[in-house]
Design a protein around this motif. Structure first.
Motif, PDB file in Angstrom:
ATOM      1  N   LEU A 167      47.963  67.571  79.977  1.00 45.26           N
ATOM      2  CA  LEU A 167      48.569  66.813  79.009  1.00 45.26           C
ATOM      3  C   LEU A 167      48.220  65.266  79.651  1.00 45.26           C
ATOM      4  N   VAL A 168      47.330  64.564  78.626  1.00 44.30           N
ATOM      5  CA  VAL A 168      46.795  63.474  79.473  1.00 44.30           C
ATOM      6  C   VAL A 168      46.898  61.997  78.406  1.00 44.30           C
ATOM      7  N   VAL A 169      47.633  61.145  79.117  1.00 52.67           N
ATOM      8  CA  VAL A 169      47.591  59.705  78.656  1.00 52.67           C
ATOM      9  C   VAL A 169      46.491  59.065  79.463  1.00 52.67           C
ATOM     10  N   VAL A 208      42.056  70.364  76.999  1.00 56.12           N
ATOM     11  CA  VAL A 208      42.878  69.011  77.344  1.00 56.12           C
ATOM     12  C   VAL A 208      43.784  68.464  76.125  1.00 56.12           C
ATOM     13  N   ALA A 209      44.908  68.687  76.256  1.00 51.44           N
ATOM     14  CA  ALA A 209      45.937  68.173  75.039  1.00 51.44           C
ATOM     15  C   ALA A 209      46.336  66.751  75.192  1.00 51.44           C
ATOM     16  N   SER A 210      46.553  66.142  74.102  1.00 55.77           N
ATOM     17  CA  SER A 210      47.064  64.817  73.647  1.00 55.77           C
ATOM     18  C   SER A 210      48.306  64.735  73.529  1.00 55.77           C
ATOM     19  N   ALA A 254      32.263  74.187  74.895  1.00 57.77           N
ATOM     20  CA  ALA A 254      32.848  73.037  74.743  1.00 57.77           C
ATOM     21  C   ALA A 254      34.016  72.570  75.565  1.00 57.77           C
ATOM     22  N   VAL A 255      34.094  71.336  75.989  1.00 59.09           N
ATOM     23  CA  VAL A 255      35.512  70.716  76.669  1.00 59.09           C
ATOM     24  C   VAL A 255      36.169  70.454  75.360  1.00 59.09           C
ATOM     25  N   VAL A 256      37.433  70.945  75.076  1.00 56.23           N
ATOM     26  CA  VAL A 256      38.256  70.927  73.896  1.00 56.23           C
ATOM     27  C   VAL A 256      39.388  69.733  74.140  1.00 56.23           C
ATOM     28  N   VAL A 257      39.522  68.593  73.361  1.00 56.74           N
ATOM     29  CA  VAL A 257      40.572  67.751  73.325  1.00 56.74           C
ATOM     30  C   VAL A 257      41.187  67.931  72.217  1.00 56.74           C
ATOM     31  N   ASP A 258      42.528  68.503  72.297  1.00 54.11           N
ATOM     32  CA  ASP A 258      43.185  68.835  70.960  1.00 54.11           C
ATOM     33  C   ASP A 258      44.511  67.919  70.741  1.00 54.11           C
ATOM     34  N   THR A 259      44.989  67.495  69.694  1.00 60.48           N
ATOM     35  CA  THR A 259      45.940  66.469  69.440  1.00 60.48           C
ATOM     36  C   THR A 259      47.061  67.270  68.703  1.00 60.48           C
ATOM     37  N   SER A 260      47.127  68.270  68.720  1.00 59.91           N
ATOM     38  CA  SER A 260      48.122  69.336  67.971  1.00 59.91           C
ATOM     39  C   SER A 260      49.057  69.781  69.250  1.00 59.91           C
TER      40      SER A 260
END
Length: 363
Positions: free
Chosen positions: A113-115, A131-133, A96-102
């Motif tokens: 770190l993406v916006v 990918v981090a938020s 999986a590609v992970v998008v993490d909000t922590s």
């Protein structure tokens, strides 16, 4: 992506405060997903939640149920830092590609770190499959600051972020509501300690009473009197804008607002600025709403922007002694753009990539 040709999505932490907002967000966005799996701790597993008009059972995320991550194309993590640090690499290892909000991976050099309004391209290069938020404090102001930076070139930011109780999750909103009930109808605030005595030990996750009060602290202690939240704002803005030496000074203040962060921003640029041109930039920037006519009472407040997606900006004015500096006030719903929406936007960019002709990337 069996059957539909659309990616399989896992929402990890579906039963939390951000999870509930994210599920509503998915229902209002284009249908780009095939199967959607809802995962949470064994304590809340078994609940039934509605996604896109269909009722789904929440599955357990535990060592005994790792198979729930098998076959997932993209996993949205809406969980505390320690949980994300443990489980996000496992999800990535399963493909999986992970998008993490922590905050678990935001500072890692090999995790973008993406916006999406600013650096959506960064999400395509993800060596670890993660990918981090950014944090909600950063997301309150960075979309507007980034739009102005593209025109004028940022030189310095000095910001005060007023953080709502919901930034501390359900425990934060619960504590504020309980405190407000304790002080309602009382004549407090005329003597030292009035509010503190009324609230007693019902402070919840906060270091003191929040009702009828503000707390100039958010996060954990860091070096030289700074808090971890304040240092995170600095480092996250630098990374998102790719300005590793940008001067950023942040003060984080917890305020008695249920939902909706605000930020007072002093932005200094490399070139002279005008309010007229700044208005044009902000009014036409994706993800920003300009609401700026103070004489008519038009400026954003948390009560006005809660439940909306954009960053709202008002009180734009040039610094009286510096032609290269602007002051402005920004507000955003910290559970939407500050967390759920930004994660969904990142996920949708990646879904388009996964569903494209090649479906390839640097992980």
């Amino acid at each position: 992506m069996p059957g539909t040709g659309k990616p399989t999505l896992a929402v990890v932490g579906a039963t939390g405060a951000v999870g509930s907002v994210l599920l509503r967000t998915l229902s209002h966005h284009a249908d780009v997903w095939g199967e959607i799996r809802l995962l949470a701790s064994p304590r809340t597993a078994g609940r039934r939640l509605t996604v896109r008009g269909e009722e789904c059972e929440v599955l357990a995320l535990s060592e005994a149920h790792e198979e729930h991550l098998a076959g997932v194309d993209l996993a949205l993590f809406l969980v505390p830092e320690a949980v994300a640090a443990r489980w996000a690499p496992i999800a990535a290892a399963k493909g999986a590609v992970v998008v993490d909000t922590s905050a678990a991976f935001r500072g890692d050099s090999d995790v973008p770190l993406v916006v999406p309004e600013i650096n959506a391209h960064a999400a395509r290069v993800r060596p670890r499959g993660i990918v981090a938020s950014p944090g909600c404090a950063t997301l309150t102001l960075v979309v507007a600051a980034g739009a102005l930076h593209a025109e004028y070139g940022l030189d310095e930011l000095v910001v005060t972020v007023q953080q709502a109780a919901s930034g501390a999750g359900r425990a934060g909103t619960g504590a504020l509501r309980e405190q407000l009930a304790l002080v309602t109808g009382s004549e407090l605030g005329n003597h030292p300690g009035d509010v503190r005595r009324a609230v007693g030990d019902h402070t919840g996750p906060f270091p003191g009473p929040l009702a009828l009060n503000v707390l100039p602290w958010s996060g954990a202690p860091a070096a030289d009197g700074w808090s971890s939240e304040e240092l995170a704002v600095r480092e996250e803005i630098r990374k998102i804008l790719d300005l590793p030496r940008l001067r950023v000074t942040a003060t984080c203040v917890r305020v008695p607002v249920v939902t909706g962060h605000s930020a007072s921003v002093h932005a200094r640029f490399e070139r002279p600025v005008t309010v007229g041109r700044a208005h044009e930039i902000l009014a036409t920037s994706p993800g920003v709403v300009l609401y700026d006519d103070p004489a008519a009472g038009d400026y954003p407040t948390p009560a006005d922007v809660v439940g909306t997606d954009p960053t709202w900006v008002g009180r734009v004015r040039r610094s009286p002694d510096d032609e290269r500096a602007l002051e402005f006030f920004a507000c955003a719903d910290n559970l939407r753009k500050g967390a759920a929406l930004n994660a969904v936007q990142i996920a949708e960019h990646i879904a388009a990539e996964l569903s494209g002709p090649s479906g390839t990337s640097d992980r």
